[in-house]
Design a protein around this motif. Structure first.
Motif, PDB file in Angstrom:
ATOM      1  N   TYR A 106      36.721 -30.942 -21.174  1.00  0.00           N
ATOM      2  CA  TYR A 106      37.363 -30.665 -19.889  1.00  0.00           C
ATOM      3  C   TYR A 106      38.706 -29.994 -20.165  1.00  0.00           C
ATOM      4  O   TYR A 106      39.573 -30.583 -20.813  1.00  0.00           O
ATOM      5  CB  TYR A 106      37.582 -31.949 -19.086  1.00  0.00           C
ATOM      6  CG  TYR A 106      37.811 -31.721 -17.612  1.00  0.00           C
ATOM      7  CD1 TYR A 106      36.783 -31.882 -16.694  1.00  0.00           C
ATOM      8  CD2 TYR A 106      39.053 -31.317 -17.138  1.00  0.00           C
ATOM      9  CE1 TYR A 106      36.986 -31.649 -15.349  1.00  0.00           C
ATOM     10  CE2 TYR A 106      39.264 -31.084 -15.787  1.00  0.00           C
ATOM     11  CZ  TYR A 106      38.221 -31.257 -14.898  1.00  0.00           C
ATOM     12  OH  TYR A 106      38.423 -31.019 -13.550  1.00  0.00           O
ATOM     13  N   ALA A 123      40.940 -34.155 -19.509  1.00  0.00           N
ATOM     14  CA  ALA A 123      40.168 -35.141 -18.750  1.00  0.00           C
ATOM     15  C   ALA A 123      40.955 -36.420 -18.492  1.00  0.00           C
ATOM     16  O   ALA A 123      40.980 -36.946 -17.363  1.00  0.00           O
ATOM     17  CB  ALA A 123      38.870 -35.460 -19.505  1.00  0.00           C
ATOM     18  N   LEU A 126      43.227 -36.939 -15.565  1.00  0.00           N
ATOM     19  CA  LEU A 126      42.623 -36.993 -14.229  1.00  0.00           C
ATOM     20  C   LEU A 126      41.768 -38.237 -14.025  1.00  0.00           C
ATOM     21  O   LEU A 126      41.019 -38.334 -13.058  1.00  0.00           O
ATOM     22  CB  LEU A 126      41.755 -35.744 -14.017  1.00  0.00           C
ATOM     23  CG  LEU A 126      42.510 -34.418 -14.043  1.00  0.00           C
ATOM     24  CD1 LEU A 126      41.537 -33.255 -14.118  1.00  0.00           C
ATOM     25  CD2 LEU A 126      43.400 -34.289 -12.821  1.00  0.00           C
ATOM     26  N   LEU A 128      39.343 -39.101 -15.957  1.00  0.00           N
ATOM     27  CA  LEU A 128      38.019 -38.873 -16.525  1.00  0.00           C
ATOM     28  C   LEU A 128      38.030 -39.260 -18.000  1.00  0.00           C
ATOM     29  O   LEU A 128      39.082 -39.281 -18.641  1.00  0.00           O
ATOM     30  CB  LEU A 128      37.608 -37.410 -16.384  1.00  0.00           C
ATOM     31  CG  LEU A 128      37.507 -36.844 -14.961  1.00  0.00           C
ATOM     32  CD1 LEU A 128      37.282 -35.339 -15.013  1.00  0.00           C
ATOM     33  CD2 LEU A 128      36.398 -37.518 -14.187  1.00  0.00           C
ATOM     34  N   ASP A 138      32.674 -37.078  -9.250  1.00  0.00           N
ATOM     35  CA  ASP A 138      33.844 -37.276 -10.107  1.00  0.00           C
ATOM     36  C   ASP A 138      34.507 -35.948 -10.438  1.00  0.00           C
ATOM     37  O   ASP A 138      35.739 -35.848 -10.490  1.00  0.00           O
ATOM     38  CB  ASP A 138      33.439 -37.985 -11.396  1.00  0.00           C
ATOM     39  CG  ASP A 138      32.963 -39.409 -11.159  1.00  0.00           C
ATOM     40  OD1 ASP A 138      33.343 -39.996 -10.132  1.00  0.00           O
ATOM     41  OD2 ASP A 138      32.212 -39.937 -11.997  1.00  0.00           O
ATOM     42  N   LEU A 139      33.704 -34.912 -10.666  1.00  0.00           N
ATOM     43  CA  LEU A 139      34.250 -33.601 -10.986  1.00  0.00           C
ATOM     44  C   LEU A 139      34.948 -32.988  -9.774  1.00  0.00           C
ATOM     45  O   LEU A 139      36.005 -32.364  -9.900  1.00  0.00           O
ATOM     46  CB  LEU A 139      33.139 -32.683 -11.486  1.00  0.00           C
ATOM     47  CG  LEU A 139      32.409 -33.160 -12.746  1.00  0.00           C
ATOM     48  CD1 LEU A 139      31.256 -32.220 -13.077  1.00  0.00           C
ATOM     49  CD2 LEU A 139      33.362 -33.278 -13.929  1.00  0.00           C
ATOM     50  N   ALA A 142      38.215 -34.720  -9.338  1.00  0.00           N
ATOM     51  CA  ALA A 142      39.188 -34.275 -10.338  1.00  0.00           C
ATOM     52  C   ALA A 142      39.854 -32.969  -9.896  1.00  0.00           C
ATOM     53  O   ALA A 142      41.066 -32.801 -10.052  1.00  0.00           O
ATOM     54  CB  ALA A 142      38.502 -34.101 -11.687  1.00  0.00           C
ATOM     55  N   GLU A 143      39.070 -32.049  -9.352  1.00  0.00           N
ATOM     56  CA  GLU A 143      39.643 -30.802  -8.840  1.00  0.00           C
ATOM     57  C   GLU A 143      40.686 -31.093  -7.760  1.00  0.00           C
ATOM     58  O   GLU A 143      41.782 -30.530  -7.761  1.00  0.00           O
ATOM     59  CB  GLU A 143      38.553 -29.912  -8.258  1.00  0.00           C
ATOM     60  CG  GLU A 143      37.686 -29.212  -9.274  1.00  0.00           C
ATOM     61  CD  GLU A 143      36.785 -28.173  -8.623  1.00  0.00           C
ATOM     62  OE1 GLU A 143      37.148 -27.689  -7.526  1.00  0.00           O
ATOM     63  OE2 GLU A 143      35.742 -27.832  -9.214  1.00  0.00           O
ATOM     64  N   SER A 145      42.357 -33.773  -7.344  1.00  0.00           N
ATOM     65  CA  SER A 145      43.506 -34.453  -7.933  1.00  0.00           C
ATOM     66  C   SER A 145      44.487 -33.470  -8.552  1.00  0.00           C
ATOM     67  O   SER A 145      45.707 -33.638  -8.454  1.00  0.00           O
ATOM     68  CB  SER A 145      43.017 -35.453  -8.990  1.00  0.00           C
ATOM     69  OG  SER A 145      44.103 -36.130  -9.591  1.00  0.00           O
TER      70      SER A 145
END
Length: 241
Positions: A106, A123, A126, A128, A138-139, A142-143, A145
């Motif tokens: 990531y 990762a 965030l 992850l 989750d992805l 994360a964006e 965030s």
């Protein structure tokens, strides 16, 4: 066209979603697939023609494929087994989810330059972990965030310029790279107040807790909005920048 058709003999059907002969579906995944299925939801509204039923089956394949990917099954297959000579038509959707894909890498790249402040780059920043199941939710979180952190540290105009999610089907691994356009680093400026009726602008000025020139922080904007709404003095509060 289907909605306007005269239904004289609708195509009734039954539908079942099941795993392959060798492997049953995990209970949680089976529940999610059934909840997403239009074939199941619309079973008491049979289509007017076999062609319409075929479109409904294809739509379900696309929907269920999306569910699989959202749970980290990027190599899954959905195979309809249709017994068209039966009445009602028997539809079995055979689902082979395959292995769950794990997050292998990531990376976050900022443009036009690396931003000031302690902002996420990998990762762990965030929440992850490399090696976790690469679930779509989750992805996506994360964006969001990344943009939230930027907005709280002076970059309210940040946006995702490019996203790359690359699935290695042989290794059942997913790598991710975000390219973020930070936009300019911004400060609070003067506040322009409009639409007041029965409330003096000086009251708003007293509630505002920043000075022009301070680093912009979206949290302070939201705090101000909530404070004004909680007074009961206003029908609505919109803060634009």
């Amino acid at each position: 066209a289907d909605a306007d058709a005269v239904v004289t003999d609708p195509v009734r059907y039954t539908v079942d979603i099941e795993g392959s002969e060798a492997d049953a579906l995990p209970d949680g995944l089976k529940d999610q697939l059934e909840a997403a299925s239009n074939l199941i939801r619309l079973a008491d509204q049979p289509p007017a023609t076999r062609a319409a039923l075929g479109r409904r089956i294809q739509d379900d394949r696309d929907r269920l494929q999306g569910v699989l990917q959202s749970e980290g099954y990027y190599n899954g297959t959905i195979t309809p087994d249709i017994q068209a000579d039966k009445d009602p038509v028997v539809i079995d959707l055979k689902v082979d989810p395959g292995p769950t894909f794990l997050l292998s890498d990531y990376q976050i790249t900022y443009q036009p330059r690396d931003p000031e402040g302690d902002l996420p780059h990998q990762a762990e920043d965030l929440g992850l972990e490399l090696g976790q199941v690469a679930k779509a939710e989750d992805l996506i979180a994360a964006e969001a965030s990344v943009l939230q952190d930027l907005g709280q540290d002076g970059y309210p105009f940040a946006r995702v310029l490019q996203r790359r999610y690359l699935a290695n089907r042989e290794l059942a691994a997913l790598s991710a790279e975000l390219v973020i356009d930070t936009g300019p680093r911004s400060q609070f400026g003067q506040v322009d107040i409009k639409g007041l009726e029965g409330v003096e602008p000086s009251y708003i000025d007293r509630v505002i807790d920043w000075q022009p020139g301070e680093t912009y922080d979206t949290r302070r904007i939201e705090t101000l909005r909530r404070q004004l709404v909680s007074t009961g003095l206003f029908d609505s509060v919109s803060i634009l920048y």
